[in-house]
Design a protein around this motif. Structure first.
Motif, mmCIF file in Angstrom:
data_model
loop_
_atom_site.group_PDB
_atom_site.id
_atom_site.type_symbol
_atom_site.label_atom_id
_atom_site.label_comp_id
_atom_site.label_asym_id
_atom_site.label_seq_id
_atom_site.Cartn_x
_atom_site.Cartn_y
_atom_site.Cartn_z
ATOM 1 N N GLU A 23 0.824 -1.205 0.000
ATOM 2 C CA GLU A 23 0.000 0.000 0.000
ATOM 3 C C GLU A 23 0.864 1.264 0.000
ATOM 4 O OE1 GLU A 23 -2.978 0.634 -0.509
ATOM 5 O OE2 GLU A 23 -4.261 -1.048 0.074
ATOM 6 N N GLY A 24 0.360 2.279 -0.672
ATOM 7 C CA GLY A 24 1.041 3.565 -0.731
ATOM 8 C C GLY A 24 0.198 4.547 -1.499
ATOM 9 N N ARG A 25 0.796 5.187 -2.492
ATOM 10 C CA ARG A 25 0.047 6.147 -3.303
ATOM 11 C C ARG A 25 -1.098 5.461 -4.047
ATOM 12 N NH1 ARG A 25 3.118 10.621 -6.883
ATOM 13 N NH2 ARG A 25 4.077 10.846 -4.832
ATOM 14 N N HIS A 26 -0.919 4.198 -4.339
ATOM 15 C CA HIS A 26 -1.993 3.362 -4.851
ATOM 16 C C HIS A 26 -1.715 1.937 -4.394
ATOM 17 C CE1 HIS A 26 0.687 1.661 -7.910
ATOM 18 N NE2 HIS A 26 1.068 2.900 -8.198
ATOM 19 N N ARG A 27 -2.670 1.070 -4.521
ATOM 20 C CA ARG A 27 -2.513 -0.318 -4.105
ATOM 21 C C ARG A 27 -1.749 -1.093 -5.181
ATOM 22 N NH1 ARG A 27 -8.075 -2.800 -2.808
ATOM 23 N NH2 ARG A 27 -7.735 -2.198 -0.641
ATOM 24 N N ALA A 28 -0.875 -1.998 -4.754
ATOM 25 C CA ALA A 28 -0.108 -2.821 -5.692
ATOM 26 C C ALA A 28 -0.095 -4.256 -5.201
ATOM 27 C CB ALA A 28 1.321 -2.296 -5.817
ATOM 28 N N LEU A 29 -0.096 -5.196 -6.137
ATOM 29 C CA LEU A 29 0.004 -6.622 -5.826
ATOM 30 C C LEU A 29 1.408 -7.071 -6.189
ATOM 31 C CD1 LEU A 29 -3.445 -7.709 -7.289
ATOM 32 C CD2 LEU A 29 -2.870 -7.355 -4.884
ATOM 33 N N PRO A 49 10.623 -3.436 -7.206
ATOM 34 C CA PRO A 49 9.341 -3.566 -7.911
ATOM 35 C C PRO A 49 9.433 -3.226 -9.387
ATOM 36 C CG PRO A 49 9.381 -1.574 -6.568
ATOM 37 C CD PRO A 49 10.614 -2.357 -6.220
ATOM 38 N N LYS A 50 10.473 -2.530 -9.775
ATOM 39 C CA LYS A 50 10.629 -2.145 -11.187
ATOM 40 C C LYS A 50 11.222 -3.285 -12.013
ATOM 41 C CE LYS A 50 12.963 1.453 -9.772
ATOM 42 N NZ LYS A 50 12.581 1.414 -8.357
ATOM 43 N N ALA A 51 11.556 -4.399 -11.362
ATOM 44 C CA ALA A 51 12.164 -5.531 -12.069
ATOM 45 C C ALA A 51 11.126 -6.553 -12.508
ATOM 46 C CB ALA A 51 13.203 -6.199 -11.174
ATOM 47 N N GLY A 52 9.873 -6.117 -12.608
ATOM 48 C CA GLY A 52 8.827 -7.019 -13.069
ATOM 49 C C GLY A 52 8.108 -7.750 -11.962
ATOM 50 N N ALA A 53 8.227 -7.248 -10.706
ATOM 51 C CA ALA A 53 7.630 -7.957 -9.576
ATOM 52 C C ALA A 53 6.171 -7.608 -9.351
ATOM 53 C CB ALA A 53 8.411 -7.632 -8.299
ATOM 54 N N CYS A 54 5.689 -6.566 -9.986
ATOM 55 C CA CYS A 54 4.305 -6.155 -9.768
ATOM 56 C C CYS A 54 3.383 -7.044 -10.597
ATOM 57 C CB CYS A 54 4.114 -4.689 -10.146
ATOM 58 S SG CYS A 54 2.500 -4.036 -9.655
ATOM 59 N N SER A 55 2.490 -7.741 -9.938
ATOM 60 C CA SER A 55 1.658 -8.718 -10.619
ATOM 61 C C SER A 55 0.552 -8.061 -11.434
ATOM 62 C CB SER A 55 1.034 -9.666 -9.587
ATOM 63 O OG SER A 55 2.053 -10.332 -8.880
ATOM 64 N N VAL A 56 0.014 -6.953 -10.949
ATOM 65 C CA VAL A 56 -1.083 -6.259 -11.615
ATOM 66 C C VAL A 56 -0.881 -4.755 -11.438
ATOM 67 C CG1 VAL A 56 -3.583 -5.886 -11.670
ATOM 68 C CG2 VAL A 56 -2.693 -8.155 -11.167
ATOM 69 N N GLY A 57 -1.118 -3.983 -12.502
ATOM 70 C CA GLY A 57 -1.142 -2.538 -12.372
ATOM 71 C C GLY A 57 0.227 -1.889 -12.360
ATOM 72 N N VAL A 58 0.257 -0.651 -11.832
ATOM 73 C CA VAL A 58 1.463 0.163 -11.829
ATOM 74 C C VAL A 58 2.400 -0.289 -10.710
ATOM 75 C CG1 VAL A 58 2.351 2.519 -11.613
ATOM 76 C CG2 VAL A 58 0.146 2.119 -12.701
ATOM 77 N N PRO A 59 3.673 -0.547 -10.993
ATOM 78 C CA PRO A 59 4.594 -0.961 -9.922
ATOM 79 C C PRO A 59 4.913 0.191 -8.985
ATOM 80 C CG PRO A 59 5.787 -0.666 -11.975
ATOM 81 C CD PRO A 59 4.333 -0.535 -12.308
ATOM 82 N N PRO A 60 5.138 -0.083 -7.699
ATOM 83 C CA PRO A 60 5.578 0.956 -6.769
ATOM 84 C C PRO A 60 6.959 1.476 -7.133
ATOM 85 C CG PRO A 60 4.783 -0.991 -5.599
ATOM 86 C CD PRO A 60 4.935 -1.374 -7.034
ATOM 87 N N ALA A 61 7.294 2.655 -6.629
ATOM 88 C CA ALA A 61 8.643 3.189 -6.815
ATOM 89 C C ALA A 61 9.620 2.492 -5.872
ATOM 90 C CB ALA A 61 8.646 4.695 -6.559
ATOM 91 N N ASN A 62 9.200 2.251 -4.635
ATOM 92 C CA ASN A 62 10.053 1.636 -3.613
ATOM 93 C C ASN A 62 9.195 0.799 -2.680
ATOM 94 O OD1 ASN A 62 12.666 3.321 -4.080
ATOM 95 N ND2 ASN A 62 11.074 4.872 -3.824
ATOM 96 N N LEU A 63 9.821 -0.178 -2.040
ATOM 97 C CA LEU A 63 9.124 -1.022 -1.079
ATOM 98 C C LEU A 63 9.745 -0.854 0.305
ATOM 99 C CD1 LEU A 63 8.760 -4.242 -3.246
ATOM 100 C CD2 LEU A 63 6.902 -2.742 -2.483
#
Length: 277
Positions: free
Chosen positions: A232-238, A246-260
């Protein structure tokens, strides 16, 4: 022999003192101890995370009112790199892939790193720290919680309308994100006194990915995959649990986060639950 009589108030005072002395004798928290906020009332308009399919067509999940049912104690700010490095030095956490300033929010942590840090902090403090559920995070975020339904368009006869609307919204979100982590407080404080809930560091939750599927006959089926968790952050991410970037293709759906990153909940048990702090 001298007979000493104790009043009920004195007995209660001695019992409280004994409890507090036992509490004070617990293992000391890291220096400085995490600053927390205790929420006693909170509400938000909420959709369950995951994907919703109605007979194969992507739709938005139902939006429902969500209310805090019990007090919630949560870290005021995100865990810092210095605090995480203390866990690494103590053998409780895995070293991260890139250097970082001690006073900045820790980034580049995966779900397993976050769980390890929570376990280490619990052992160091004698308290139980854990990741929040997505519902708890949403309640704590309050007005900073963002609905992840990018569009209300859902036309089974023309699914391209929804795809285009989602694409446009996600493209705009990507343009707005500055990937450089900022000091605590840079992105402001919400109405509950929590910092940086809509900044550029997303926070792991314990909630697993779920797919909600209405079948052709009307039956509702849910499948759960805990190899993917909600961030969770600016938007929800899976997010896939073992990815740190997250920029290495780890986001399953939608826009990837900038940082975790990490923000933990402290469970209220024993004396803390009774005294309300």
């Amino acid at each position: 022999m001298t007979l000493i009589r104790y009043t009920s108030a004195a007995v209660a005072g001695l019992a409280l003192l004994t409890l507090l002395q036992g509490f004070a004798a617990a293992p000391k928290a890291p220096d400085p101890a995490p600053e927390t906020v205790r929420l006693e009332e909170a509400s938000v308009s909420y959709r369950e995370p995951g994907e919703f399919l109605d007979r194969g067509t992507p739709v938005n999940g139902p939006r429902v009112p969500l209310t805090l049912e019990a007090p919630l104690t949560i870290m005021r700010a995100q865990v810092t790199r210095g605090a995480y490095d203390a866990c690494v030095a103590d053998g409780g956490c895995m070293a991260l892939d890139a250097p970082g300033a001690a006073g900045m929010p820790v980034t580049g942590v995966n779900f397993l790193d976050a769980e390890a840090y929570a376990a280490w902090l619990s052992a160091k403090t004698g308290e139980r720290w854990r990741l929040p559920t997505d519902r708890e995070w949403a309640l704590a975020a309050g007005s900073r919680f963002k609905d992840d339904a990018y569009t209300e368009i859902s036309d089974p006869a023309n699914p391209s309308k929804r795809w285009i609307a989602v694409y446009d919204t996600e493209s705009k979100l990507q343009e707005e994100i500055d990937p450089d982590p900022m000091p605590a407080g840079h992105f402001g404080t919400n109405e509950h006194g929590l910092l940086d809930l809509a900044g550029n560091v997303w926070e792991w939750t314990s909630t697993c990915y779920r797919r909600h599927h209405v079948l052709p006959g009307g039956e509702v089926r849910e499948t759960e995959n805990c190899g993917i968790r909600v961030a969770e952050g600016r938007h929800r991410a899976l997010m896939t649990t073992f990815f740190r970037d997250p920029k290495a293709g780890a986001c399953s759906v939608g826009v990837p986060p900038a940082n975790l990153g990490i923000r933990l909940v402290r469970e209220e048990t024993g004396v803390r639950q009774w005294l309300g702090f």
